[in-house]
Structure formats: C-alpha cells, structure tokens
Design an enzyme around this catalytic site. Structure first.
Site, short mmCIF file in Angstrom:
data_model
loop_
_atom_site.label_atom_id
_atom_site.label_comp_id
_atom_site.label_asym_id
_atom_site.label_seq_id
_atom_site.Cartn_x
_atom_site.Cartn_y
_atom_site.Cartn_z
N THR A 51 27.73 43.04 21.97
CA THR A 51 28.03 44.05 22.96
C THR A 51 28.18 43.42 24.35
OG1 THR A 51 25.65 44.48 23.16
CG2 THR A 51 26.91 45.94 21.72
N ASP A 52 28.98 44.08 25.20
CA ASP A 52 29.21 43.62 26.57
C ASP A 52 27.97 43.85 27.43
OD1 ASP A 52 31.84 43.07 25.86
OD2 ASP A 52 32.61 44.98 26.66
N LYS A 53 27.98 43.24 28.59
CA LYS A 53 26.92 43.47 29.58
C LYS A 53 26.85 44.97 29.92
CE LYS A 53 25.50 42.19 34.27
NZ LYS A 53 25.83 41.38 35.47
N VAL A 55 26.05 47.38 27.89
CA VAL A 55 26.19 48.23 26.69
C VAL A 55 24.88 48.20 25.92
CG1 VAL A 55 27.42 48.55 24.50
CG2 VAL A 55 28.67 47.85 26.57
N ARG A 197 35.75 50.56 24.66
CA ARG A 197 35.80 50.93 26.09
C ARG A 197 37.24 51.15 26.56
NH1 ARG A 197 32.63 46.59 29.35
NH2 ARG A 197 33.23 47.95 31.08
#
Length: 244
Positions: A51-53, A55, A197
């Site tokens: 997961t991204d920063k 998330v 996203r």
C-alpha cells in the site's frame, strides 16, 4: 523451518508506506525489525500487496519463514505488544510451506471511505477522504460500471517496473452509504500500482463535472501509461480483505 501466516490491520498515517525503506518507518520494516530483535531471525515479509503512504489496511495478509520453533501465538503477542501504536495482528498461524500471501490470493478487496469536507472532524481527517459536496452512491455506481471486467489499465496506474502486464480484471464494484459516510468497494484478483486511487479519482472527476461522461470509457479504450492520472487522496483507502 516454519511458514507463518499473519493477518493484520494498520494505520497507514503512521508509516511512510508499506514496503521496506532505508531510514524510513514502514509497515514491512517494522514487522521485520521486531522479529529480528525479539527472536534473532532475519525474515523477508511476503505480502498480499503493497500500500502507498497514508493507505490503511483492515485485512492485510503476509507470510514469512522462520527456522526457530516458535508458536504463532507467541509471535502474535510479541508483535502486538511492540507495535500496538500502528499495527495490530488479528491472526497468526502456521501454514503450508507452499503458501504465498501474494501468489496464493484469489481476490483482493479495497474499500474507499468519503464524506463531505465540511463534515469531517479533526479525528477523521487521516482516515476519511474529503468530498467537495455530498455524492449519490447510485450515480457513482453507474459511472464506475465500465471498470468491471478485464481491461488494459495502463491509463489507471503509475508506472511500475515490477508489473509490466497492464491487464487486470475487476470482479465487482459496490457504492453505498452507511452512517453518514460514502463507501466504494472494489474487488479484483490483483491491482496495479496506485490503480484504485486513480480509478476513484477519475470517477469523482466525472461525477463533479470536471471530466466529460465518456472520460473513463475513453481511457479504457485508449490505454496510455504516460497520460493524465487523477489521483484520489490516500487517507480514505483501505486494503479491506484478501481471499484465498
């Protein structure tokens, strides 16, 4: 040698993303550090997704191999005691040696949570994405219908040298309201980098009239990895569940 499977949730606002990084606090790095410090074992955490920063996760799944004969319950207890401020292990068990959290997964579901900006409290701002105004879930559902099925999602991902195949299949999308919040669930076998996203950012741009009604269909029909990408904020996104 044991293969340990863990299921866990985490607060993405407290980490610089999921994947291990030098001199940065990440989810993977934090779990591996506890195993190293408490059990004197060097592990490589294998996970269902990265997961991204910012998330979050409600049902992330990982596995790792350990040489020592340590009970999964003990591992769970130590991880929870040490990482209580950002990560919570909800399940730990010994699993088959051929289980792989990423490659054994049949489906993954992401959840996106939103509400109007003027209704978000300071205590929600890291966990709910802001809408410029209230949105109708039925209209959002209709806008997102073209995503369902197998498509080339080059127009809806960030470039990633580890994932050269842009084709993915979306099984189901569900938009609904509950307790004054708007939710979008997206289920598929696998997802590309930042794909969810960008899908949601594009949907909201169409909904609020910033893009024409055919924007999503046009992007799916004419894949372009270098084209415009409309990114929804990270704070409303959760890795919801992984099925095996």
């Amino acid at each position: 040698m044991k293969n340990i499977k863990i299921v866990y949730e985490y607060d993405g606002s407290k980490f610089s993303g999921f994947q291990r990084q030098v001199n940065r606090k990440t989810v993977q790095g934090s779990i591996e550090e506890v195993i190293r410090n408490c059990f004197d074992e060097e592990i490589n955490l294998l996970s269902s997704g990265r997961t991204d920063k910012g998330v979050h996760a409600l049902g992330q799944v990982s596995n790792f191999f350990m040489k020592k004969d340590i009970s999964p319950d003990v591992i769970k207890k130590i991880l929870n005691r040490t990482l209580f401020d950002g990560i919570r292990i909800t399940g730990a068990e010994e699993t088959d040696m051929d289980f792989h959290a990423r490659f054994s997964a049949k489906t993954r579901t992401y959840l996106y949570v939103m509400k109007p900006k003027d209704e978000i409290t300071p205590f929600e701002s890291s966990y709910v994405s802001a809408l410029e105004r209230k949105a109708d879930p039925e209209k959002l559902q209709k806008i997102m219908e073209p995503f369902i099925g197998r498509h080339n999602f080059d127009s809806f991902r960030k470039k990633d040298k580890d994932n050269k195949n842009p084709e993915r299949e979306i099984n189901n999308i569900r938009c609904y309201e509950k307790d004054d919040r708007l939710f979008i669930e997206i289920e598929g076998k696998a997802f590309l980098k930042t794909m969810v996203r960008i899908m949601i950012g594009s949907t909201l741009a169409v909904y609020f009239g910033k893009k024409n009604p055919d924007y999503i269909c046009d992007k799916l029909s004419n894949p372009d990895s270098d084209g415009e990408k409309i990114l929804a904020p990270s704070e409303g996104l959760y890795l919801y569940k992984v099925n095996y």
